[in-house]
Design a protein around this motif. Structure first.
Motif, short mmCIF file in Angstrom:
data_model
loop_
_atom_site.label_atom_id
_atom_site.label_comp_id
_atom_site.label_asym_id
_atom_site.label_seq_id
_atom_site.Cartn_x
_atom_site.Cartn_y
_atom_site.Cartn_z
N PRO A 253 -3.00 -2.05 10.80
CA PRO A 253 -1.92 -2.70 11.84
C PRO A 253 -0.71 -2.11 11.57
O PRO A 253 -0.10 -1.63 10.52
CB PRO A 253 -2.17 -4.27 10.83
CG PRO A 253 -2.33 -3.72 9.44
CD PRO A 253 -3.27 -2.57 9.57
N VAL A 254 0.16 -1.91 12.69
CA VAL A 254 1.26 -1.10 13.01
C VAL A 254 2.65 -2.11 13.28
O VAL A 254 3.67 -1.63 13.59
CB VAL A 254 1.00 0.07 13.90
CG1 VAL A 254 0.39 0.98 13.33
CG2 VAL A 254 0.87 -0.30 15.17
N GLY B 284 6.82 -9.14 -3.84
CA GLY B 284 7.32 -8.79 -2.61
C GLY B 284 6.30 -8.12 -1.95
O GLY B 284 6.59 -7.94 -0.60
N THR B 285 5.01 -8.10 -2.29
CA THR B 285 3.88 -7.39 -1.02
C THR B 285 2.88 -8.55 -0.88
O THR B 285 2.31 -8.94 -1.68
CB THR B 285 3.12 -6.18 -1.82
OG1 THR B 285 4.08 -5.27 -2.21
CG2 THR B 285 2.09 -5.52 -0.79
N ARG B 286 2.64 -8.64 0.20
CA ARG B 286 1.83 -9.77 0.70
C ARG B 286 0.45 -9.05 0.86
O ARG B 286 0.20 -7.90 1.41
CB ARG B 286 2.31 -10.51 2.03
CG ARG B 286 3.60 -11.27 1.83
CD ARG B 286 3.47 -12.33 2.93
NE ARG B 286 3.69 -11.82 4.05
CZ ARG B 286 3.45 -12.43 5.44
NH1 ARG B 286 2.98 -13.55 5.31
NH2 ARG B 286 3.93 -11.84 6.66
N CYS B 287 -0.49 -9.89 0.74
CA CYS B 287 -1.91 -9.37 1.07
C CYS B 287 -3.10 -10.63 1.41
O CYS B 287 -2.86 -11.53 0.85
CB CYS B 287 -2.48 -8.92 -0.56
SG CYS B 287 -4.13 -8.03 -0.25
N ASN C 136 -2.21 -5.94 4.68
CA ASN C 136 -0.74 -6.40 4.42
C ASN C 136 -0.40 -7.14 5.87
O ASN C 136 -0.24 -6.17 6.76
CB ASN C 136 0.05 -5.14 4.00
CG ASN C 136 1.32 -5.74 3.58
OD1 ASN C 136 2.25 -6.69 4.34
ND2 ASN C 136 2.25 -5.27 2.44
N PRO C 137 -0.11 -8.11 6.03
CA PRO C 137 0.29 -8.75 7.23
C PRO C 137 1.65 -8.19 7.83
O PRO C 137 2.01 -8.53 8.97
CB PRO C 137 0.15 -10.46 7.15
CG PRO C 137 0.51 -10.33 5.34
CD PRO C 137 -0.32 -9.28 5.15
N LYS D 28 -1.62 -1.36 -2.19
CA LYS D 28 -2.04 -0.19 -3.40
C LYS D 28 -3.30 -0.93 -3.67
O LYS D 28 -3.68 -2.02 -4.11
CB LYS D 28 -1.02 -0.51 -4.39
CG LYS D 28 0.16 0.33 -4.20
CD LYS D 28 1.43 0.42 -5.41
CE LYS D 28 2.55 1.13 -5.11
NZ LYS D 28 3.38 1.22 -6.18
N VAL D 29 -4.41 0.00 -4.04
CA VAL D 29 -5.93 -0.45 -4.39
C VAL D 29 -6.36 0.55 -5.32
O VAL D 29 -5.88 1.62 -5.48
CB VAL D 29 -6.70 -0.35 -3.17
CG1 VAL D 29 -6.11 -1.55 -2.26
CG2 VAL D 29 -6.60 0.88 -2.64
#
Length: 265
Positions: A83-84, A211-214, A241-242, A248-249
């Motif tokens: 997604p961009v 701060g990072t959505r998943c 990430n929307p 990070k995985v």
């Protein structure tokens, strides 16, 4: 994936990753990828399903509705989806006509060619659709079939399409921006990896940070033709990430395409 010495595909018996891929971005003002779960509100997947991406490319190539499933099968193709744009949705009421057999009427029924259309005199049904707003996805695609790979490269490069591309529903017209053909290089393989694309089958491997959505969703990945039309044969769980940023995985085999880190499925 099976090993085949074909254009864009690996000829290294020790590597199951394609050598090259075609990369493009598909975008539009609206999109709707209908979730298979029944609901009063017709919900949409947030990430374009792999089966929908295959159908989009089949439309570009001019392949008939049920004629492309093997071409995009698990042993013959590899797809990465990124997604961009920030993923946003709205609920939109739409008036629709029933397409059930009993609600169709024949046009030119006495002629040699006859088609059936919804009866425009019947009452409309109102449904709430969950619709994506300004969706955009960068897609990397590798095909084991040399002929179709070359044809897709030529068609994308020329900016042409046999059928009008859309983002799910036919009325949600889409634009395709071709970025070119790129080598698929090995990406990071160990430790924590920062991935730009949606990450398939990594539900338990996402490293959550403040701060990072998943978000996670399961969508159709592969189909086959049958006597009733088509059947989904496999689903894929995507972590994404929307906000259209990286995730990070761990425990993920990544690839590098055009300076980006992606995961193919």
């Amino acid at each position: 994936m099976s090993q085949q010495s074909l254009d864009g595909w690996t000829d290294d018996e020790d590597d199951d990753q394609p050598d090259r891929c075609l990369s493009f971005t598909v975008r539009g003002p609206w999109g709707h990828f209908r979730r298979i779960e029944g609901n009063i509100v017709k919900q949409t997947y947030r990430i374009i399903p792999r089966t929908t991406a295959a159908g989009l490319l089949a439309a570009v190539l001019g392949i008939e509705r049920d004629g492309y499933y093997d071409l995009f099968g698990p042993d013959n193709s590899a797809v990465a989806i990124e997604p961009v744009r920030e993923i946003r949705t709205v609920n939109m009421p739409m008036n629709t006509l029933s397409t059930a057999a009993g609600n169709l009427q024949s046009l030119n029924g006495r002629g040699k060619i006859s088609i059936k259309l919804p009866d425009p005199t019947t009452l409309r049904q109102q449904h709430n659709y969950e619709v994506l707003v300004d969706p955009a996805y960068r897609i990397d695609i590798a095909l084991a079939d040399d002929q179709w790979y070359s044809e897709l490269r030529k068609t994308l490069a020329s900016g042409e399409s046999h059928y009008v591309p859309s983002l799910g529903l036919s009325e949600h017209l889409a634009d395709i921006e071709y970025h070119g053909e790129f080598d698929i290089e090995d990406g990071p393989q160990t430790g924590t990896i920062e991935v730009d694309s949606a990450v398939p089958n990594a539900v338990d491997d996402v490293v959550l940070e403040a701060g990072t959505r998943c978000q996670i969703e399961e969508s159709p990945a592969f189909m086959k033709a049958d006597s009733g039309g088509r059947t989904t044969t496999r689903f894929t769980n995507y972590a994404y990430n929307p906000d259209a940023e990286s995730l990070k995985v761990t425990n993920t085999s990544a690839a590098s395409v055009d300076g980006r880190t992606v995961v193919f499925v």
